[in-house]
Scaffold this active site. Sequence first.
Site, mmCIF file in Angstrom:
data_model
loop_
_atom_site.group_PDB
_atom_site.id
_atom_site.type_symbol
_atom_site.label_atom_id
_atom_site.label_comp_id
_atom_site.label_asym_id
_atom_site.label_seq_id
_atom_site.Cartn_x
_atom_site.Cartn_y
_atom_site.Cartn_z
ATOM 1 N N LYS A 1 0.819 -1.214 0.000
ATOM 2 C CA LYS A 1 0.000 0.000 0.000
ATOM 3 C C LYS A 1 0.856 1.268 0.000
ATOM 4 C CE LYS A 1 -4.135 -2.276 1.243
ATOM 5 N NZ LYS A 1 -3.566 -3.613 1.478
HETATM 6 C C1 LIG Z 1 -4.257 -4.725 0.989
HETATM 7 C C2 LIG Z 1 -3.479 -5.946 0.818
HETATM 8 C C3 LIG Z 1 -3.862 -6.939 -0.096
HETATM 9 C C4 LIG Z 1 -5.132 -6.850 -0.905
HETATM 10 O O1 LIG Z 1 -5.072 -5.833 -1.855
HETATM 11 P P1 LIG Z 1 -6.411 -5.248 -2.492
HETATM 12 O O2 LIG Z 1 -5.982 -4.125 -3.344
HETATM 13 O O3 LIG Z 1 -7.250 -4.797 -1.327
HETATM 14 O O4 LIG Z 1 -7.062 -6.352 -3.222
HETATM 15 C C5 LIG Z 1 -3.044 -8.053 -0.223
HETATM 16 N N1 LIG Z 1 -1.932 -8.193 0.513
HETATM 17 C C6 LIG Z 1 -1.542 -7.264 1.398
HETATM 18 C C7 LIG Z 1 -0.310 -7.498 2.182
HETATM 19 C C8 LIG Z 1 -2.289 -6.109 1.570
HETATM 20 O O5 LIG Z 1 -1.894 -5.200 2.452
#
Ligand SMILES: *Cc1c(COP(=O)(O)O)cnc(C)c1O
Length: 499
Positions: A114
């Site tokens: 993120k």
């Molecule tokens: C947020 C997240 C996901 C999922 O991603 P999305 O965009 O919500 O589908 C997968 N793995 C990790 C480590 C995350 O932080």
Amino acid sequence: MALMYKSTRSDAAPVTASMAILKGLANDGGLFVPTEIPKPDWNYEELMNMSYQELAFAIMREFLTDFTDEELKDCIQKAYDAKFDTPYIAPVCQLEGTSTFFLELYHGKTIAFKDMALSILPHLMTCAAKKNQVKNEIVILTATSGDTGKAALAGFMDVPGTRIIVFYPKHGVSPFQERQMITQKGDNTYVVGIEGNFDDAQTAVKQIFNDPEMAERIGKAGFQFSSANSINIGRLVPQIVYYVYAYVSLMRTGAIKAGDPINVVVPTGNFGNILAAYYAKEMGFPIANLICASNENKVLFDFFRTGKYDRNRPFVVTSSPSMDILISSNLERLIYRAAGDDAEKCAALFSQLSKDGTYEVTEDMEKVLKDITGYYCTEEETWETIRSIFDRYHYVIDTHTAVAAGACRKFKEETGSTLPTVIASTASPFKFARSVLAAILPEENFEGKDDFALIDRLSAISGMSVPQAVEEVRTAPVRHTRVVSRDGIKEAVSDILGV
Ligand SMILES: *Cc1c(COP(=O)(O)O)cnc(C)c1O
């Protein structure tokens, strides 16, 4: 006409990119989608020779059409700098002797993917505010299943003209994730635990966004809401970049030639990351199979297999908590495309979802959905994947990435596909050290052991040094202790803003 953004739920007049970033959600509760997906005639050799920042500029300028080149470059330079622990920003790692590549998206401030979007969003947003003569202070309201919260807090910390309030499920994130958040520094940061799961938090936040009385009340006090959740187009667009970067990285190593197809596997929760890959494909990049990997909360797997979305099922707490989601918000953008950009049809499906917790796509929509294939992994399969990749390659992956790697294996077994395959690696294994160690050393018992002791242990057995971001959390004091019931979220916001 220049690319603009319109709602998935009505045909209200489109808005500029900067306005869509500021607003987060459309007035009718829909998500903003680009009026078209740009498909320039890409020069792969040129893209291949670009730095991450240059590539980010080339891709993002196609979507953020009302930002000047200077503004966009400025945002990119502020985001993708020495905060990342590698100049490649998103390096690709090949499993030796295989056609499997891990796209490591965890080299930023909070060691999870993120950061890729949330390092740039605050800059896009403050720039967007200036462009639109916004005088109000921007209040970022975010529900998090763990990683978003910390990455958003880190991104917005002490950014002038902004405040950020993050809600997280008190019993739904790892102790380390919680500690990362409750130690957050900054005079404009607020972290609130809720007695409920992520969907409860997300639903409550959406309600506050759509509450006209609340908007008026905070407006009088000089605030306006915006969202840092993955529904914000300002997060989605930067995520397209690294799929293109992965593609040209494979070209650079000679694994593929310009135009060759690849597969992409994405561990999926809220459907933001995989939607960015889908947009990359729509932009003309040759992604043959796009694989949506789910954990035991396999609502998306069932959806892609049957065409029926059904959230009415038990919520499972797994070792990949950022994927423990039963309502994947960004799926609405794919549904909108599948419905032939028909907002009325899309709105009808989502009103059915909020009423009955379920909807079914019509036959004509299934063609678009064929672009994505669902696979899922049980907890056992996830751990087995971590263990076997470590044993065979001495490469450590986290639980979320392991769900994708397991899905990748199933896909290859089922289809016999031998195309180079890029797996989105979404978190550092250090972020989920307990689960990762339990997978690698199943005969040991880690119960009662402190998270930081486990992090040191993982470092010792893997030979990887502990990331700086972890060291900072280890020593920081707790600054946030507020916990509310799921009905208390609106009141907490009023209280924090003093309105
Ligand atoms: C947020 C997240 C996901 C999922 O991603 P999305 O965009 O919500 O589908 C997968 N793995 C990790 C480590 C995350 O932080």
